[in-house]
Motif scaffolding. Structure first.
Motif, PDB file in Angstrom:
ATOM      1  N   ASP A 122     -56.147  21.785 -64.593  1.00 14.63           N
ATOM      2  CA  ASP A 122     -56.192  22.695 -63.451  1.00 14.63           C
ATOM      3  C   ASP A 122     -57.545  23.374 -63.298  1.00 14.63           C
ATOM      4  O   ASP A 122     -57.712  24.256 -62.448  1.00 14.63           O
ATOM      5  N   ALA A 129     -55.228  18.570 -53.927  1.00 17.31           N
ATOM      6  CA  ALA A 129     -55.238  19.274 -55.206  1.00 17.31           C
ATOM      7  C   ALA A 129     -56.516  19.007 -55.994  1.00 17.31           C
ATOM      8  O   ALA A 129     -57.037  19.900 -56.673  1.00 17.31           O
ATOM      9  N   SER A 152     -59.676  20.666 -54.228  1.00 13.73           N
ATOM     10  CA  SER A 152     -59.783  22.108 -54.471  1.00 13.73           C
ATOM     11  C   SER A 152     -60.415  22.425 -55.817  1.00 13.73           C
ATOM     12  O   SER A 152     -60.898  23.540 -56.031  1.00 13.73           O
ATOM     13  N   ARG A 153     -60.416  21.447 -56.724  1.00 10.50           N
ATOM     14  CA  ARG A 153     -61.001  21.649 -58.048  1.00 10.50           C
ATOM     15  C   ARG A 153     -62.481  21.265 -58.105  1.00 10.50           C
ATOM     16  O   ARG A 153     -63.180  21.615 -59.059  1.00 10.50           O
TER      17      ARG A 153
END
Length: 386
Positions: A193, A224, A227-228
């Motif tokens: 994450d 996802a 966004s990282r």
């Protein structure tokens, strides 16, 4: 700047470095200069007009900009001018070698190194030639048989004349001390994450294909993963606005610039690098122990970037994509696969570091300090197997 204006107050015992053109030729020279100065040796630099932009990287050493010419892809009149420039550069270099009390001249390939090396040969000053790429350059092939020593960055360098292999020395490609410092730090892969930091380099002048392909590829990634992402990308000024707008539209954090003066720091924080396969880039990726996706320059002389990349690819340290295969779709698939498999990044980082020659500057300095007129003194560097 004329050569005469560049003359510095150098005492006898000066090692002259001849490098110019691109960063791939100049950066190893900067690394050697730093090592020689650390040892208390006097250093001076000869370059061409393109090499002047790298002057600050050598510190406060005497620095001369000489005429140099190239014969590649030019008409008859241009070749005549090239010969004239080489002769002028050689004449000016001869004067400087005498003024500086040169005890050795080290050339780093390309046409800018030709006048200083010819001047050294005419004055019987010991000479050394360092080849950065995995393929011996055309100018280097001509000069190699006449010089005191030949230093190689790759043990299996191609096109080394058979008669010169016995005296060729594998030193590795010197990298900047700031890059060597990264070698002491462990590689930390991205967390599931956490941020995924991507460094995109296109060579000393940037690469248009990177601006065309990389942003489009990253835009295809799942939200996802996007966004990282934290992207640092080298982009030409005329491309930066368009590329920045695309990243902003996709919600991808990005920093763009035509040139990053702090590449070692950015390389230190990168999880994955996308770059050309220039010799200095390959050496720095190995020294830093960073996984990479390499896109060899398709029109490089003798396709040397493909051969450079192969050294890391075969070791499991990098993933190569020929430019025709370097499409947004294919790049997106590879980036996603690596981002979701941090263990592959760790393995590649470990393999890259295993290929590093972090002592290359010291090994090359040993070779240079052992030079004597018409022969080489014994040294500790490895000889290349015949």
């Amino acid at each position: 700047m004329s050569a005469a204006a560049a003359i510095g107050a150098v005492d006898a015992g000066t090692v002259v470095l001849a490098a110019g053109g691109t960063g791939g030729h100049v950066m190893p020279a900067q690394a050697l200069a730093a090592e020689l100065r650390r040892r208390g040796r006097k250093v001076a630099v000869m370059t061409d007009v393109r090499g002047e932009r790298f002057r600050a990287g050598f510190g406060d050493v005497p620095f001369a900009v000489l005429p140099a010419g190239t014969f590649a892809g030019r008409g008859p009149m241009a070749r005549v001018r090239a010969v004239r420039d080489i002769l002028r550069g050689t004449w000016q270099a001869r004067r400087l070698l005498k003024t500086w009390g040169a005890v050795a001249v080290v050339g780093f390939g390309g046409y800018p190194s030709l006048p200083p090396l010819l001047a050294a040969l005419s004055r019987r000053v010991p000479t050394c030639l360092h080849e950065q790429n995995a393929v011996l350059g055309r100018v280097n092939r001509v000069l190699a048989p006449r010089l005191s020593a030949l230093a190689l960055s790759f043990p299996a360098t191609r096109w080394v004349p058979k008669g010169d292999r016995a005296r060729a020395v594998f030193t590795g490609n010197p990298v900047r001390p700031e890059i060597v410092a990264i070698a002491a730090k462990p590689y930390t892969p991205p967390g599931d994450d956490g941020l995924f930091r991507l460094l995109v380099l296109g060579g000393s002048l940037g690469a248009k294909v990177m601006s065309e392909v990389v942003p489009a590829a990253l835009a295809m990634l799942p939200p996802a993963l996007k966004s990282r992402l934290q992207v640092t990308q080298q982009a030409r000024e005329d491309e930066a606005v368009t590329v920045a707008a695309l990243y902003a539209r996709e919600g991808i954090a990005a920093e763009l610039a035509p040139f990053f003066p702090d590449v070692p720091e950015r390389l230190d924080f990168a999880h994955l690098v996308i770059a050309r396969a220039g010799a200095s880039t390959v050496a720095e990726l190995a020294a830093a122990g960073r996984p990479s996706i390499l896109v060899p320059l398709p029109n490089a002389a003798d396709d040397h970037q493909t051969v450079n990349a192969a050294a890391l690819v075969e070791a499991g340290a990098a993933f190569a994509m020929a430019q025709p295969d370097f499409t947004p779709k294919e790049l997106a698939k590879l980036v996603q696969r690596l981002a979701l498999s941090p263990e592959k990044l760790v393995e590649a980082a470990r393999a890259a570091r295993a290929q590093a020659r972090v002592d290359a500057a010291a090994r090359l300095a040993d070779l240079v300090e052992g030079l004597r007129p018409k022969r080489m003194m014994k040294h500790n560097s490895e000889r290349v197997a015949a």
